[in-house]
Design an enzyme around this catalytic site. Structure first.
Site, PDB file in Angstrom:
ATOM      1  N   ARG A 101       0.879  -1.179   0.000  1.00 15.10           N
ATOM      2  CA  ARG A 101       0.000   0.000   0.000  1.00 15.10           C
ATOM      3  C   ARG A 101       0.908   1.217   0.000  1.00 15.10           C
ATOM      4  NH1 ARG A 101      -5.241   1.440   3.654  1.00 15.10           N
ATOM      5  NH2 ARG A 101      -6.094   0.050   2.071  1.00 15.10           N
ATOM      6  N   HIS A 128      -7.672   1.072  -6.219  1.00 16.79           N
ATOM      7  CA  HIS A 128      -7.806   0.177  -5.057  1.00 16.79           C
ATOM      8  C   HIS A 128      -8.548  -1.089  -5.507  1.00 16.79           C
ATOM      9  CE1 HIS A 128      -7.856  -1.123  -1.056  1.00 16.79           C
ATOM     10  NE2 HIS A 128      -8.763  -0.344  -0.514  1.00 16.79           N
ATOM     11  N   GLN A 131     -10.253  -3.805  -3.112  1.00 14.76           N
ATOM     12  CA  GLN A 131     -11.533  -3.387  -2.524  1.00 14.76           C
ATOM     13  C   GLN A 131     -12.679  -3.713  -3.478  1.00 14.76           C
ATOM     14  OE1 GLN A 131     -12.359  -1.779   0.576  1.00 14.76           O
ATOM     15  NE2 GLN A 131     -14.399  -2.358  -0.157  1.00 14.76           N
ATOM     16  N   ASP A 227     -17.232   7.414  -1.216  1.00 20.18           N
ATOM     17  CA  ASP A 227     -15.976   7.223  -0.491  1.00 20.18           C
ATOM     18  C   ASP A 227     -15.654   8.558   0.173  1.00 20.18           C
ATOM     19  OD1 ASP A 227     -13.509   6.266   0.416  1.00 20.18           O
ATOM     20  OD2 ASP A 227     -12.488   6.579  -1.500  1.00 20.18           O
ATOM     21  N   CYS A 267     -16.559   1.612   1.022  1.00 21.59           N
ATOM     22  CA  CYS A 267     -15.345   0.820   1.259  1.00 21.59           C
ATOM     23  C   CYS A 267     -14.833   0.960   2.686  1.00 21.59           C
ATOM     24  CB  CYS A 267     -14.258   1.217   0.254  1.00 21.59           C
ATOM     25  SG  CYS A 267     -13.648   2.902   0.443  1.00 21.59           S
ATOM     26  N   ARG A 295     -13.746  -8.559   2.015  1.00 22.54           N
ATOM     27  CA  ARG A 295     -12.325  -8.303   1.750  1.00 22.54           C
ATOM     28  C   ARG A 295     -11.512  -9.569   2.034  1.00 22.54           C
ATOM     29  NH1 ARG A 295     -10.246  -3.154   1.840  1.00 22.54           N
ATOM     30  NH2 ARG A 295      -8.372  -4.270   1.196  1.00 22.54           N
TER      31      ARG A 295
HETATM   32  N1  NVA Z   1      -9.926   6.918  -1.064  1.00 24.29           N
HETATM   33  C1  NVA Z   1      -9.539   6.421   0.229  1.00 24.29           C
HETATM   34  C2  NVA Z   1      -9.796   4.960   0.334  1.00 24.29           C
HETATM   35  C3  NVA Z   1      -9.503   4.361   1.693  1.00 24.29           C
HETATM   36  C4  NVA Z   1      -9.714   2.889   1.743  1.00 24.29           C
HETATM   37  C5  NVA Z   1      -8.071   6.731   0.477  1.00 24.29           C
HETATM   38  O1  NVA Z   1      -7.265   6.561  -0.453  1.00 24.29           O
HETATM   39  O2  NVA Z   1      -7.743   7.161   1.582  1.00 24.29           O
HETATM   40  N1   CP Z   2     -11.228  -0.029   2.664  1.00 24.19           N
HETATM   41  C1   CP Z   2      -9.956  -0.158   3.074  1.00 24.19           C
HETATM   42  O1   CP Z   2      -9.039  -0.405   2.281  1.00 24.19           O
HETATM   43  O2   CP Z   2      -9.777  -0.010   4.406  1.00 24.19           O
HETATM   44  P1   CP Z   2      -8.381   0.151   5.182  1.00 24.19           P
HETATM   45  O3   CP Z   2      -7.818   1.496   4.795  1.00 24.19           O
HETATM   46  O4   CP Z   2      -8.759   0.084   6.631  1.00 24.19           O
HETATM   47  O5   CP Z   2      -7.465  -0.948   4.775  1.00 24.19           O
END
Ligand code: NVA
Ligand code: CP
Length: 312
Positions: A101, A128, A131, A227, A267, A295
């Site tokens: 990540r 992502h 997800q 989101d 998500c 997930r």
């Molecule tokens: N768009 C959000 C998704 C979190 C799972 C982010 O990138 O923070």
């Molecule tokens: N939706 C998601 O990816 O959650 P986290 O940021 O908690 O991993």
């Protein structure tokens, strides 16, 4: 075999992953844990926070008979400036698979280029996809997506043209379902991603609509999703974003325009009072937490699928 985005994966492969996810979900209900990835090690590198991604991958690999190693960039040498390509080459000698990540998608791609083992995208600023595997499983469970008739699915995504919106666009283009994305004019999706999604849509027959009007997006939809307005790394833009996204909140008034029986996906994490109201979130808590649970199942499916491709 890597899993970096939906761009590189064929619809039939997405289906194989999802089918495996469902199979593993059924086995788990009976407490059957077949060691499909016995003694395989998954390293998980996090340059951003996570709850779901971390726990689902770590529990997932364990249930498959393997072992997960959590690596926060705060603790490993990567966080002190060791090059990504060196980290990739070291891990390739010691573990079997890596999930990462990170921020720029180019970092993920660089990591994958220097790795000789499978690499999974655990979220980048661009997309992502893991997800969306869980979201797709959830849509299937709630009878909102049918492989034989993808055109009956009409998804409305309301909010920021961010990594989630990008993954929705490419997935819709690949699988051939209808997607309407409503964003403020300054926060539309990346034009390159739009082009890619539209190219896939021409092949699959998917209908894609990009609008500034949330009502236009939600009218007649059977899945509504949103989101956060402030993704990880954008914390300093909070005030400006909250002002610009105000009319993009998913609330009862907006959801009334959707088809009867429509579901709300999120998500998570969810910010009540911003992208979704507390009442609406709680009304759909069952489906949203089913989505979160998926997930685990979807990513177990993904890891087994990658293993089958990579270690014959
Ligand atoms: N768009 C959000 C998704 C979190 C799972 C982010 O990138 O923070
Ligand atoms: N939706 C998601 O990816 O959650 P986290 O940021 O908690 O991993």
């Amino acid at each position: 075999m890597d899993f970096l985005s939906f761009r590189e994966v064929a619809p039939s492969q997405i289906r194989e992953i999802i089918d495996l996810g469902f199979k593993l979900k059924e086995e788990r209900k009976k407490r059957i844990f077949t060691p499909y990835l016995e003694n395989r090690t998954l390293a998980m590198i996090f340059e951003k926070s996570s709850t779901r991604t971390r726990v689902s991958f770590e529990v997932g690999i364990k249930e498959l008979g393997g072992y997960g190693i959590f690596l926060s960039s705060r603790d490993i040498q990567l966080g002190r400036g060791e090059p990504l390509r060196d980290t990739a080459r070291v891990l390739s000698r010691m573990v079997d698979m890596v999930m990462i990540r990170t921020y720029g998608h180019d970092r993920l791609e660089e990591f994958a280029r220097y790795s000789s083992i499978p690499v999974i995208n655990g979220l980048t600023d661009l997309c992502h996809p893991v997800q969306l595997l869980a979201d797709l499983m959830t849509m299937i469970e709630y009878k909102k997506f049918n492989w034989d008739d993808p055109k009956t699915t009409k998804v409305a995504y309301v909010g920021d043209g961010n990594n989630m919106a990008h993954s929705w666009a490419v997935l819709a283009g690949k699988l051939g379902f209808e997607l309407r994305i409503a964003t403020p004019p300054e926060y539309q999706i990346d034009p390159q991603i739009r082009e890619i999604a539209e190219k896939f849509a021409r092949e699959s027959g998917a209908k894609l609509l990009f609008t500034e009007d949330p009502e236009e997006a939600v009218r007649g939809a059977n899945v509504v999703t949103t989101d956060t307005w402030i993704s990880m790394g954008q914390e300093e833009e909070k005030e400006e974003r909250v002002a610009k996204f105000k009319k993009y909140q998913v609330n009862h008034r907006l959801l009334k325009l959707a088809e009867e029986g429509a579901i709300l996906l999120h998500c998570l994490p969810a910010y009540r009072g911003y992208e979704v109201t507390e009442e609406l979130f709680e009304e759909f808590a069952k489906v949203i937490f089913d989505e979160a649970e998926n997930r685990l199942h979807a990513q177990k499916g993904l890891m087994v699928w990658i293993g089958n491709q990579s270690w014959k």
